[in-house]
Design an enzyme around this catalytic site. Structure first.
Site, mmCIF file in Angstrom:
data_model
loop_
_atom_site.group_PDB
_atom_site.id
_atom_site.type_symbol
_atom_site.label_atom_id
_atom_site.label_comp_id
_atom_site.label_asym_id
_atom_site.label_seq_id
_atom_site.Cartn_x
_atom_site.Cartn_y
_atom_site.Cartn_z
ATOM 1 N N GLU A 107 0.854 -1.196 0.000
ATOM 2 C CA GLU A 107 0.000 0.000 0.000
ATOM 3 C C GLU A 107 0.881 1.235 0.000
ATOM 4 O O GLU A 107 1.879 1.317 0.737
ATOM 5 C CB GLU A 107 -0.900 -0.002 1.232
ATOM 6 N N GLU A 142 -2.864 11.182 3.395
ATOM 7 C CA GLU A 142 -3.930 10.970 4.356
ATOM 8 C C GLU A 142 -4.016 12.214 5.235
ATOM 9 O O GLU A 142 -3.003 12.871 5.509
ATOM 10 C CB GLU A 142 -3.666 9.744 5.221
#
Length: 561
Positions: free
Chosen positions: A439, A444
């Site tokens: 990932e 974020e």
């Protein structure tokens, strides 16, 4: 989007000199500086005038200084593989009390040369010997609250002597037959058989079996298919590594000759140069690093001869100074229309990470008619949940390996809101579970911390709260939620550089990850994801102050190769 570490983990390093890898001599022999004026790369630079080249310019009045965190590094390229007689360090007041020095022939695979945890700064002369083209110093502990700073970082050697370059050798072990003293196959390590150490898949591994009691004596070997001259072995260890082991060769797989041994194995990635002949190569392990057994992500043998199999070809690294736009969505759809189905797959359903929303198949994601796409989180009852939102991805529409991936977005502020722009390894679609597929979180954001964003990598050896990444903000400290900003990742086989508004904010260097955290598992295709979560393990739940509806607004997503 898994739970992410908020801080860059400091580089772990060996706690002592690596025996068998170096020789400590009383003083530098007749030597000349090999590093002066050579190209330098660094993890960071504190000021425009304190760049890495100041540490190799021979001028004691100029210096390199880093950002204020552990894990900073400086590396010099000597131009070719050179014999090294010693290293001198002239520290400024902001010195490293703990650091690791490594060498590499290719700038990718690194071998430890020297480490310390009790440096007192000042002028240091390290009378060590070894060889390599690249020499890197990584800080494991700062002596002050500031970064680190070097007036001079000089590497010495006789010059003109270029040992054979191991990078010219072939990979002999790929796909060859392996054997081991035991293997694990259970819920903790499914089908962790010897062949997994020779498959060039850094997310699969061999592990010894707990059914044997996880004893100190264990081994794994490979049959190269024919007699070979072995020039190096690369071991990428799982945290269950050997502190004491030997490398052995054999013509018949029965009578073994030891060609290397150590009692100070440090785990992570170890590159051991060899000059040995045999058809079979074995790692014989005799002391464990902990209570478990042994485990290797990769056991690679390089040299000439043998019966090498050709590994799959990889795409060339991008030239980031000369890229072409290969995929884009500028979200010019009519107001109220959903995402372009030729580019995006809508991903409805229940979330992970204890998030509180339900991702609806429609309604929460739409064009605004002004060149934007909106992902809207609402407080509304749906499928037993109190909140709704939207998630979409490019799975089965667009997958890519390497390039520049960027999105210009405006994130929402508010407790418990969790927007992201991230990528998942495409083999997830074929059933490989997270985090084995890999990932890459480009961005974020946690709504209650509006001045910070985060970029993180997740892999089997480092994931969730232990992911490898960094937080960052705007130079003036203002809230990222106040306006649109561009978040980007430039990804190639050597690492991933993260950018905020075209300013580099973090570099995940492959060699550093392999030598301090675990395997680099990002050399395959990924797909992109946009979503807005509500609540979850990392941000926690929303509260009465959280605004609903909240909008995550995307201006564009571009991919360049």
């Amino acid at each position: 989007m898994q739970r992410t570490s908020r801080l860059l983990a400091a580089a772990a390093a060996a706690a002592a000199l690596i025996t068998g890898a170096i020789t400590v001599t009383p003083a530098l022999a007749a030597a000349e500086p090999l590093s002066q004026g050579r190209p330098v790369t660094t993890s960071s630079t504190e000021f425009d005038w304190s760049t890495g080249d100041n540490a190799v310019d021979g001028d004691p009045g100029t210096r390199w200084s880093s950002e204020w965190s552990d894990g900073q590094w400086i590396s010099v390229d000597l131009g070719s593989v050179q014999e090294i007689d010693g290293i001198t360090l002239d520290w400024e007041a902001a010195y490293a009390s703990g650091y690791l020095i490594e060498v590499s022939d290719d700038g990718s695979g690194w071998s430890p040369l020297y480490s310390t945890s009790d440096s007192t700064g000042g002028d240091e002369t390290l009378a060590v010997t070894g060889s390599g083209r690249f020499v890197r110093l990584t800080v494991t502990e700062r002596a002050t609250a500031y970064g680190v700073s070097l007036w001079e970082f000089q590497v010495f050697g006789p010059g003109g002597v270029t040992p054979p370059d191991p990078s010219e050798a072939s990979l002999l072990s790929y796909g060859r037959t392996g054997a081991a003293s035991s293997q694990q196959n259970d819920g903790n390590c499914w089908e962790c058989s010897p062949d997994k150490a020779f498959d060039l898949d850094p997310a699969s591994r061999w592990a010894s079996s707990p059914e044997t009691g996880w004893t100190d004596d264990g081994w794994i070997s490979v049959d190269l298919g024919a007699s070979a001259h072995v020039t190096s072995v690369v071991l990428q260890w799982d945290p269950a590594y050997a502190t004491s082991y030997s490398l052995d060769v054999s013509d018949d797989g029965e009578a073994w000759t030891t060609v290397y041994s150590t009692t100070t194995g440090a785990g992570f990635k170890e590159t051991i140069p060899l000059d040995a002949d045999g058809r079979h190569v074995r790692v014989h392990m005799t002391a464990r690093s902990g209570a478990y057994g042994y485990s290797l992500w990769e056991f690679q043998v390089y040299g000439t001869g043998g019966a090498p199999l050709t590994p799959p070809s990889e795409p060339a690294d991008p030239d980031f100074a000369d890229l072409d736009l290969v995929w884009s969505d500028d979200f010019d759809g009519a107001a109220g229309t959903p995402a372009d189905s030729s580019k995006w797959t809508i991903d409805p359903g229940l979330p992970a990470n204890n998030e509180q929303q339900y991702y609806t198949p429609e309604g929460n994601g739409f064009h605004d008619g002004q060149g934007h796409f909106v992902i809207e989180a609402r407080r509304e009852a749906y499928q037993g949940r109190e909140f709704t939102s939207h998630r979409m991805n490019t799975s089965n529409r667009f997958h890519a390996q390497y390039g520049r991936f960027e999105a210009r977005v405006k994130v929402p502020e508010g407790r418990g809101l969790w927007p992201a722009f991230w990528m998942m390894g495409a083999d997830f679609l074929d059933g490989r579970p997270w985090p084995y597929n890999g990932e890459v979180d480009v961005m974020e954001f946690i709504g209650q911390d509006p001045d910070q964003a985060y970029s993180t990598l997740h892999a089997p050896a480092y994931n969730g709260a232990g992911g490898y990444g960094s937080g960052y903000g705007l130079p003036d400290g203002s809230n990222l939620s106040d306006d649109f900003h561009t978040y980007a990742a430039e990804w190639d086989s050597q690492g991933i550089r993260y950018f905020l508004d075209d300013q580099e904010v973090f570099y995940a260097d492959r060699a550093t990850v392999e030598s301090t955290r675990g395997p680099w598992i990002y050399d395959h295709e990924f797909y992109m994801i946009l979503n807005l979560a509500v609540g979850g393990d990392w941000p926690g739940p929303p509260d009465a102050t959280t605004p609903f509806p909240s909008r995550y607004v995307i201006d564009y997503v571009h991919v360049y190769q």
